[in-house]
Design an enzyme around this catalytic site. Structure first.
Site: not given
Length: 535
Positions: A294, A472-474
Site C-alpha cells: 500500500d 488507501y491503495h492496497p
C-alpha cells in the site's frame, strides 16, 4: 435463484467487477451473474465530487476496515475505507486518473507476468478511455470512461503548482504522458458535475442487457466445488442463503481484502491457517493473502490567509449555500472537486530512474481521519501530502474466523525499512521547500502540522509514526507471476479449475500512482483473455 446457472459468475461490483461483467455480457452470447455485497449507488454524495468525505466513513456503503496495530506507526490501527456499493471503492475515491509508469509494468513482466509489459497493457488503458483532450499515441477517445481536466483553476492550487516550479520541479501537463516527473493538475474520471465511475461507464449501460443479472446486498459466503473445480457460489441476501452455478468460470473481483477472504473461507489458502479455523482445505495456496502492499503518506498542513479552502465550507453555512448555488447553476466551485486536483511526482534520490514520491496538493486540512470520519481543522487551511510510492515492506490478509461476516485480519507493516524512512523524510523536505517559495507567501500564515519546531529527522520520523496513514491503495494479495505465485499470467488460480481473480489483488508490485485506472485496465485485459478462452 437456487436453480439458476450462468456461464460466468462475477463476485464484486467494484471497478474491476463492473468492467468484467459489462465486457463478458457485451456480445450477448453468455449469461452473467454479478453479485455485490452492498446496495445500489443511490446516495447523492457518491455522485457529487466533493462528496468524498461523506462517503469516507459511511456506515452502510463502506466496509470501514481497520488494520491490526502497526509496529512502525506507534502500534496504531490504520483505517482502510473500501466501497461496499455498486462501483465499489471507485464510487467513493478521489477520482484521480493515474496509470503509473511504463517501468511499473515492465517490472511486472520481469516478475513472470508474461504479457503484462507496458506495450501489452497500453491498448487496454486506451480501450476504456474517452480522453477529453483528444486522441494521440498514448490516449484514445470513444471509450466509456470519461477522462477529463478539472475546470476550476483555483488561485490556491495554481499558487502551489507555481511554488513547486520555483522549488525546481518541472511543469507537467500530462502525468500519463511520456514522463511522469513534474508538477501540475491531475486528470480525473468525472464529467463537469459528477463522478464517472466504472459503475457509470461500464455497468449502467450493460444492465439493459437481458443476459446480465445484478444482485445487490448479496454477501458471498463461499465458493462451491466439484472436486477441484469451482462450480458455484453460496451467498446470502436478507438473511437467506442462496446459490448459483457457473457453467464456465467464476471471477473473483472482491478486492484486495475481499478476494483472499473469500478464497480462504472456501478452502483455498495457507493450509495450516485454514485448518486452525476448522476450514476444510481444498487447495493449499500459501501465497493467497500474502504480498499486501500500500502507498503510505503523511501530511503537512498550513493555515491559509484567505477563506478559499474546503475547510471553509465546513466552517461557514453561508459558504456552503453559495457553493451549492455555484454547483447547481453553473457546474463550478468547490463542490466540483474531490479536494485532490493537483500534485507532483519527484525523486527522493538523483540515481532513481522514475519518481518514488507523489505529493498531493490538498485543498483542505484535517486534524485526523478515523472510521468516524474526516475531522477538518476549524480554520482555513490546506495540506501537502508526500506519498511513498514503492514501499519495501509487505503485509498480509488472513481470516479472523470462519464467519463470512467477520472482517478480515489486515497486517500492514508501514515504515519498517531504512529506505522507506529515508524516502518519506525526503518527501517532507520537498513539501517544506515548496511552502517556502514566493508564490505561496500570501497564502500561508503558519505551518500547523507537524509545526515549525519539528525539524530533526528523529522528530519528523516520530511525528510520521504518530500521524502517518495509508493512502488507501492496497494491492497484491493474490498476485500473478511465475510458478511461485497463486495466479498464472492469465489470472487463473493455480491448482484449481474454473476460477480467476480480476482486481487489484493480482498486482505483483504496486504501481507508481493511484490504483483505480490500473485496476480497470486489468479488468479490460482479463475480460479479453476470458472471452478468448471461452471460444
Amino acid at each position: 435463484m437456487e436453480q439458476e446457472a450462468f456461464d460466468f459468475i462475477v463476485v464484486g461490483a467494484g471497478s474491476a467487477g463492473c468492467v468484467t461483467a459489462a465486457r463478458l455480457s457485451e456480445s450477448g452470447r453468455y449469461t452473467v451473474l454479478l453479485l455485490e455485497a452492498g446496495p445500489e449507488a443511490r446516495s447523492p454524495w457518491i455522485h457529487l465530487p466533493l462528496g468524498v468525505p461523506k462517503m469516507f466513513s459511511h456506515k452502510t456503503m463502506n466496509w470501514r476496515y481497520e488494520s491490526e496495530p502497526v509496529p512502525g506507526l506507534a502500534n496504531r490501527r490504520i483505517y482502510q475505507p473500501r466501497g461496499k456499493v455498486i462501483g465499489g471503492t471507485g464510487s467513493i475515491n478521489g477520482m484521480v486518473y493515474m496509470r503509473g509508469t511504463p517501468c511499473d509494468y515492465n517490472i511486472w513482466s520481469q516478475m513472470g507476468c508474461t504479457g503484462w509489459g507496458w506495450e501489452s497493457v497500453l491498448p487496454y488503458f486506451m480501450t476504456s478511455e474517452n480522453q477529453e483532450r483528444g486522441a494521440d499515441t498514448l490516449h484514445a477517445t470513444g471509450g466509456p470512461l470519461h477522462v477529463t481536466d478539472f475546470k476550476g483553476k483555483w488561485p490556491l492550487h495554481q499558487a502551489i503548482i507555481d511554488a513547486a516550479t520555483e522549488a525546481g520541479i518541472p511543469r507537467n501537463t500530462d502525468f500519463n504522458g511520456p514522463c511522469q516527473e513534474g508538477t501540475g493538475y491531475y486528470q480525473r474520471t468525472a464529467t463537469r458535475r459528477r463522478r464517472w465511475s466504472a459503475a457509470d461507464a461500464f455497468l449502467r449501460p450493460a444492465r439493459k442487457r437481458r443476459n446480465l443479472k445484478v444482485v445487490t446486498n448479496a454477501l458471498t459466503r463461499r465458493l462451491l466445488w466439484q472436486g477441484k473445480r469451482a462450480s458455484g457460489i453460496e451467498f446470502e441476501v436478507e438473511g437467506k442463503r442462496r446459490s448459483a452455478t457457473a457453467r464456465r468460470e467464476i471471477i473473483l473481483c472482491a478486492g484486495v481484502f475481499g478476494t483472499p477472504q473469500i478464497l480462504q473461507l472456501s478452502g483455498v489458502g495457507p493450509a495450516p491457517h485454514l485448518r486452525d479455523l476448522g476450514i476444510d482445505v481444498v487447495h493449499d495456496a500459501p501465497g493467497v493473502g500474502m504480498n499486501l502492499q500500500d502507498h503510505f503518506n503523511t501530511y503537512l498542513s498550513y493555515r491559509c490567509g484567505r477563506p478559499i479552502t474546503a475547510n471553509d465550507l465546513a466552517i461557514s453555512p453561508m459558504r456552503r449555500i453559495f457553493a451549492g448555488a455555484q454547483y447547481v447553476l453553473f457546474g463550478t466551485g468547490l463542490l466540483t472537486a474531490s479536494g485532490v486536483v493537483a500534485g507532483a511526482f519527484v525523486k527522493s534520490a538523483p540515481h532513481l530512474d522514475d519518481p518514488d514520491i507523489q505529493i498531493n496538493f490538498l485543498g483542505y486540512s484535517s486534524a485526523g481521519r478515523t472510521p468516524a470520519g474526516v475531522i477538518p481543522h476549524p480554520f482555513s487551511a490546506f495540506s501537502l501530502s508526500p506519498i511513498l510510492l514503492q514501499p519495501e515492506a509487505r503485509g498480509r490478509v488472513s481470516l479472523r474466523s470462519s464467519d463470512p461476516k467477520a472482517p478480515p485480519r489486515i497486517e500492514q507493516p508501514f515504515l519498517e525499512t531504512e529506505n522507506d524512512k529515508r524516502a518519506i523524510l525526503k518527501g517532507i523536505e520537498i513539501c517544506r521547500r515548496i511552502a517556502e517559495q514566493p508564490a505561496l507567501r500570501s497564502f500561508i500564515r503558519e505551518e500547523v502540522l507537524p509545526g515549525p519546531s519539528v525539524r530533526s529527522d528523529e522528530a519528523l520520523l516520530e511525528d510520521t509514526r504518530q500521524r502517518g496513514i495509508s493512502t488507501y491503495h492496497p494491492v497484491g494479495t493474490c498476485r500473478m507471476g511465475g510458478d511461485d505465485a497463486p495466479l498464472d499470467p492469465k489470472l487463473r488460480l493455480r491448482g484449481v479449475e474454473g476460477l480467476r481473480v480480476v482486481d487489484a489483488s493480482v498486482m505483483p508490485r504496486i504501481i507508481s500512482g493511484n490504483t483505480n485506472a490500473p485496476t480497470m485496465m486489468i479488468a479490460e485485459k482479463a475480460s479479453a483473455m476470458i472471452l478468448e478462452d471461452a471460444r
